[in-house]
Scaffold this active site. Structure first.
Site, mmCIF file in Angstrom:
data_model
loop_
_atom_site.group_PDB
_atom_site.id
_atom_site.type_symbol
_atom_site.label_atom_id
_atom_site.label_comp_id
_atom_site.label_asym_id
_atom_site.label_seq_id
_atom_site.Cartn_x
_atom_site.Cartn_y
_atom_site.Cartn_z
ATOM 1 N N LYS A 29 5.257 0.436 8.138
ATOM 2 C CA LYS A 29 4.936 1.820 7.315
ATOM 3 C C LYS A 29 5.940 2.623 7.463
ATOM 4 O O LYS A 29 6.580 2.946 8.489
ATOM 5 C CB LYS A 29 3.755 2.481 8.209
ATOM 6 N N ASN A 82 -8.932 6.174 5.222
ATOM 7 C CA ASN A 82 -8.085 5.770 6.612
ATOM 8 C C ASN A 82 -9.162 4.977 7.399
ATOM 9 O O ASN A 82 -8.747 5.000 8.835
ATOM 10 C CB ASN A 82 -7.752 7.066 7.154
ATOM 11 N N GLY A 90 0.818 -1.110 -0.104
ATOM 12 C CA GLY A 90 -0.037 0.138 0.113
ATOM 13 C C GLY A 90 0.863 1.294 0.013
ATOM 14 O O GLY A 90 2.044 1.077 0.436
ATOM 15 N N ASP A 105 -7.617 13.359 10.156
ATOM 16 C CA ASP A 105 -7.908 13.123 8.691
ATOM 17 C C ASP A 105 -8.488 11.797 8.345
ATOM 18 O O ASP A 105 -8.329 11.076 7.617
ATOM 19 C CB ASP A 105 -6.146 12.734 8.260
HETATM 20 N N1 LIG Z 1 -2.557 -2.118 9.542
HETATM 21 C C1 LIG Z 1 -2.896 -2.315 8.362
HETATM 22 N N2 LIG Z 1 -3.269 -3.499 7.797
HETATM 23 C C2 LIG Z 1 -3.692 -3.508 6.488
HETATM 24 N N3 LIG Z 1 -3.301 -2.390 5.852
HETATM 25 C C3 LIG Z 1 -2.972 -1.119 5.932
HETATM 26 C C4 LIG Z 1 -2.592 -0.998 7.381
HETATM 27 N N4 LIG Z 1 -2.381 0.267 7.584
HETATM 28 C C5 LIG Z 1 -2.176 0.730 6.449
HETATM 29 N N5 LIG Z 1 -2.713 -0.021 5.467
HETATM 30 C C6 LIG Z 1 -2.782 0.112 4.119
HETATM 31 O O1 LIG Z 1 -1.753 0.985 3.776
HETATM 32 C C7 LIG Z 1 -2.514 2.277 3.040
HETATM 33 C C8 LIG Z 1 -1.674 3.435 3.526
HETATM 34 O O2 LIG Z 1 -1.504 3.473 4.943
HETATM 35 P P1 LIG Z 1 -1.952 4.843 5.873
HETATM 36 O O3 LIG Z 1 -1.599 4.634 7.198
HETATM 37 O O4 LIG Z 1 -3.375 5.294 5.578
HETATM 38 O O5 LIG Z 1 -0.781 5.818 5.333
HETATM 39 P P2 LIG Z 1 -0.832 7.403 4.471
HETATM 40 O O6 LIG Z 1 -0.686 8.365 5.505
HETATM 41 O O7 LIG Z 1 0.189 7.166 3.476
HETATM 42 O O8 LIG Z 1 -2.164 7.305 3.959
HETATM 43 C C9 LIG Z 1 -3.922 2.345 3.559
HETATM 44 O O9 LIG Z 1 -4.717 2.925 2.903
HETATM 45 C C10 LIG Z 1 -4.092 0.652 3.602
HETATM 46 O O10 LIG Z 1 -4.503 0.382 2.646
HETATM 47 MG MG LIG Z 2 -3.853 7.156 4.839
#
Ligand SMILES: Nc1ncnc2c1ncn2[C@@H]1O[C@H](COP(=O)(O)OP(=O)(O)O)[C@@H](O)[C@H]1O
Ligand SMILES: [Mg+2]
Length: 298
Positions: free
Chosen positions: A123, A238, A102, A233
């Protein structure tokens, strides 16, 4: 940005290379570009060995080398990735970095695998762009201006996210379980399921099921507020739905505390985003009185 290349880098890097990366990191607290002379003074290796290592690190895009009135160097995001991943390996959290699963506006999200074969999520926070050409020659890099560094900002962002996840998870709010944080990396449990924005009408039976999902989201937002946190946000991007279609609130670095100045506006906007999404996606009118949640702030 491809942290995957880090796995390749790992095989090609020796102890000295890693030592140099961490010395650069330390000295970057003082310098935007660390004078190579200072690295040589700092380390017990010969100048020649250090120069060779720096050349290799540059070739692998782990550092920038820049000619100012002195020859300087700085970590790239990939170099910072290498240090953080190495720390996770040494803490026995990470055995293998997996593929990207992702990406958002300000992160790359990868699978990670532990020694026991269990998968988790890593992440990589990436705030701002590292481009040494854009920085002016004359700018001095003093401690107070550390916020100007994208690496430092990314680390702060990861620290904030980890802090929020830890606090909320401990209180029983539906957020991913955090594991550890190092530099700009946050690790957490994977939420198997799908992002809210991907759901379709056919994923639900009755209109009532849709209403329940909305209520569950509001329920979790309320719990956050009760513990002093506002997401800041919140949107269909999210929120993940787990395999039981229960909402899990993700992506926390920009949270605000409930005592902060614009708490009411931010909380209202968060809830309004969700309300709008449901009405737009399912063409249903949701009757929800926002004052119910706002009053928790008083
Ligand atoms: N704990 C998790 N389990 C599964 N997928 C996740 C998880 N955290 C994030 N993702 C995936 O990664 C993407 C980006 O993570 P996110 O925390 O929203 O970061 P950003 O700040 O870049 O938007 C999310 O939209 C989701 O699809
Ligand atoms: Mg996000």
């Amino acid at each position: 940005m491809a942290p995957l290349s880090v796995t390749k880098s790992f095989r090609d890097l020796n102890r000295l290379d890693f030592r140099i990366l961490s010395v650069i990191e330390i000295l970057m607290a003082k310098h935007e570009f660390v004078p190579i002379e200072e690295i040589i003074r700092f380390m017990k290796y010969t100048e020649k060995k250090i120069q060779l290592s720096l050349k290799r690190l540059k070739k692998m895009n782990l550092v920038f080398i820049v000619q100012r009135h002195y020859l300087g160097t700085a970590l790239t995001f990939i170099g910072y990735d290498a240090l953080a991943l190495k720390a996770l390996v040494e803490k026995n959290v990470l055995a293998q970095l997996g593929p990207e699963i992702g990406a958002g506006k300000e992160s790359n999200v990868h699978l990670g695998m532990a020694d026991d074969g269990k998968e988790f999520l890593i992440k990589f926070h990436r705030l701002g762009k590292l481009d040494f050409r854009a920085t002016r020659k004359s700018r001095t890099f003093i401690a107070e201006k550390r916020h100007l560094s994208p690496l430092y900002e990314s680390r702060l962002s990861a620290e904030r996210e980890h802090k929020a996840l830890k606090a909320l998870y401990t209180k029983g709010v539906s957020v991913p379980e955090p594991i550890v944080q190092n530099r700009h990396l946050v690790t957490m449990r994977i939420i198997h399921g799908q992002d809210l924005f991907r759901i379709r009408r056919s994923d639900f039976g009755s209109e009532e099921e849709i209403a329940i999902l909305f209520q569950n989201i509001i329920q979790e937002v309320k719990k956050c507020v009760q513990h002093g946190y506002i997401h800041g946000d919140l949107s269909e991007y999210n929120i993940r739905l787990n395999e039981e279609n229960y909402p899990v609130l993700i992506d926390w670095p920009q949270y605000v505390n409930t005592e902060e100045l614009h708490a009411v506006e931010i909380l209202t906007r968060d809830c309004q985003n969700i309300l709008n999404f449901f009405e737009r996606k399912f063409l249903v009118k949701i009757h929800y009185d926002m004052s119910e949640i706002i009053q928790i702030l008083d």
